[in-house]
Design a protein around this motif. Sequence first.
Motif, PDB file in Angstrom:
ATOM      1  N   HIS A  41     -33.421   0.725  -0.759  1.00 53.65           N
ATOM      2  CA  HIS A  41     -33.384   1.473   0.496  1.00 53.65           C
ATOM      3  C   HIS A  41     -34.759   1.393   1.158  1.00 53.65           C
ATOM      4  O   HIS A  41     -35.640   0.736   0.634  1.00 53.65           O
ATOM      5  N   HIS A  42     -34.894   2.081   2.293  1.00 53.25           N
ATOM      6  CA  HIS A  42     -36.132   1.902   3.060  1.00 53.25           C
ATOM      7  C   HIS A  42     -36.671   3.186   3.661  1.00 53.25           C
ATOM      8  O   HIS A  42     -35.900   4.084   3.998  1.00 53.25           O
ATOM      9  N   THR A  43     -37.999   3.219   3.814  1.00 55.67           N
ATOM     10  CA  THR A  43     -38.599   4.134   4.779  1.00 55.67           C
ATOM     11  C   THR A  43     -39.082   3.268   5.927  1.00 55.67           C
ATOM     12  O   THR A  43     -39.582   2.165   5.719  1.00 55.67           O
ATOM     13  N   VAL A  44     -38.866   3.742   7.148  1.00 56.85           N
ATOM     14  CA  VAL A  44     -39.241   2.983   8.337  1.00 56.85           C
ATOM     15  C   VAL A  44     -40.163   3.844   9.185  1.00 56.85           C
ATOM     16  O   VAL A  44     -39.789   4.947   9.593  1.00 56.85           O
ATOM     17  N   CYS A  45     -41.377   3.356   9.419  1.00 51.44           N
ATOM     18  CA  CYS A  45     -42.313   4.105  10.268  1.00 51.44           C
ATOM     19  C   CYS A  45     -42.029   3.733  11.724  1.00 51.44           C
ATOM     20  O   CYS A  45     -42.131   2.565  12.103  1.00 51.44           O
ATOM     21  N   ILE A  46     -41.671   4.728  12.520  1.00 53.07           N
ATOM     22  CA  ILE A  46     -41.313   4.437  13.908  1.00 53.07           C
ATOM     23  C   ILE A  46     -42.563   4.265  14.775  1.00 53.07           C
ATOM     24  O   ILE A  46     -42.471   3.865  15.921  1.00 53.07           O
ATOM     25  N   ALA A  47     -43.743   4.524  14.211  1.00 49.83           N
ATOM     26  CA  ALA A  47     -44.988   4.299  14.964  1.00 49.83           C
ATOM     27  C   ALA A  47     -45.512   2.885  14.721  1.00 49.83           C
ATOM     28  O   ALA A  47     -45.657   2.104  15.656  1.00 49.83           O
ATOM     29  N   CYS A  48     -45.779   2.520  13.467  1.00 49.06           N
ATOM     30  CA  CYS A  48     -46.366   1.200  13.199  1.00 49.06           C
ATOM     31  C   CYS A  48     -45.303   0.182  12.771  1.00 49.06           C
ATOM     32  O   CYS A  48     -45.629  -0.975  12.526  1.00 49.06           O
ATOM     33  N   LYS A  49     -44.033   0.585  12.705  1.00 50.70           N
ATOM     34  CA  LYS A  49     -42.893  -0.292  12.404  1.00 50.70           C
ATOM     35  C   LYS A  49     -42.887  -0.820  10.966  1.00 50.70           C
ATOM     36  O   LYS A  49     -42.211  -1.785  10.659  1.00 50.70           O
ATOM     37  N   ARG A  50     -43.694  -0.218  10.124  1.00 47.37           N
ATOM     38  CA  ARG A  50     -43.739  -0.701   8.744  1.00 47.37           C
ATOM     39  C   ARG A  50     -42.485  -0.276   7.985  1.00 47.37           C
ATOM     40  O   ARG A  50     -42.065   0.876   8.056  1.00 47.37           O
ATOM     41  N   ILE A  51     -41.884  -1.227   7.283  1.00 46.45           N
ATOM     42  CA  ILE A  51     -40.711  -0.935   6.456  1.00 46.45           C
ATOM     43  C   ILE A  51     -41.129  -1.039   4.998  1.00 46.45           C
ATOM     44  O   ILE A  51     -41.684  -2.055   4.583  1.00 46.45           O
ATOM     45  N   THR A  52     -40.893   0.009   4.235  1.00 47.74           N
ATOM     46  CA  THR A  52     -41.278   0.016   2.832  1.00 47.74           C
ATOM     47  C   THR A  52     -40.030   0.175   1.976  1.00 47.74           C
ATOM     48  O   THR A  52     -39.146   0.963   2.299  1.00 47.74           O
ATOM     49  N   ASP A  53     -39.965  -0.584   0.904  1.00 51.94           N
ATOM     50  CA  ASP A  53     -38.806  -0.524   0.019  1.00 51.94           C
ATOM     51  C   ASP A  53     -38.808   0.759  -0.804  1.00 51.94           C
ATOM     52  O   ASP A  53     -39.857   1.211  -1.255  1.00 51.94           O
ATOM     53  N   VAL A  54     -37.636   1.323  -0.997  1.00 57.47           N
ATOM     54  CA  VAL A  54     -37.467   2.504  -1.830  1.00 57.47           C
ATOM     55  C   VAL A  54     -36.412   2.176  -2.882  1.00 57.47           C
ATOM     56  O   VAL A  54     -35.276   1.839  -2.541  1.00 57.47           O
ATOM     57  N   PHE A  55     -36.814   2.234  -4.138  1.00 63.12           N
ATOM     58  CA  PHE A  55     -35.863   1.998  -5.218  1.00 63.12           C
ATOM     59  C   PHE A  55     -35.562   3.339  -5.870  1.00 63.12           C
ATOM     60  O   PHE A  55     -36.454   3.987  -6.404  1.00 63.12           O
TER      61      PHE A  55
END
Length: 147
Positions: A92-106
């Motif tokens: 799954h993901h966290t998505v930063c709506i400011a810098c657009k960074r997508i980080t994986d969440v396991f």
Amino acid sequence: MVERSVRNITDRFRQSGRKVTPQRVAVFEALCEGGGHPTVDQIYREVRQRFPMISLNTVYQTMEALVDLKVVSPVGHSLEAARYETDPAPHHHTVCIACKRITDVFDAALGRVKLPRAVKDRFQVVGHRVEFYGYCADCRSPGATNR
Ligand SMILES: [Zn+2]
Ligand SMILES: [Zn+2]
């Protein structure tokens, strides 16, 4: 289980009756080497270093074909520019709506989210992905710029 190699992608592409061109192989290479959650634009910039004549449209079409073939899947629905998942492992993901960074969440618990029974009768689920959107640690602090 899914081996994500340039060769593997090329084979699947060809087996589906699509034409494999050096430009398209360069797109596969950019995906395999880059990993993460690239935008079409990022892939385009990468491939253009070797194929200055490649068009953005070619990259778009190649990515669409790869979505069809389930090599990549679109992610980051809370962002305006489409991004593609290159990691076949369920996560799954966290998505930063400011810098657009997508980080994986396991997290196993997120893998057990269930569709409500009423919806189950009319919808066959083949997968799901949770996307938490908000602000990452760098963007959360007051005074952080909006990009
Ligand atoms: Zn951020
Ligand atoms: Zn991911």
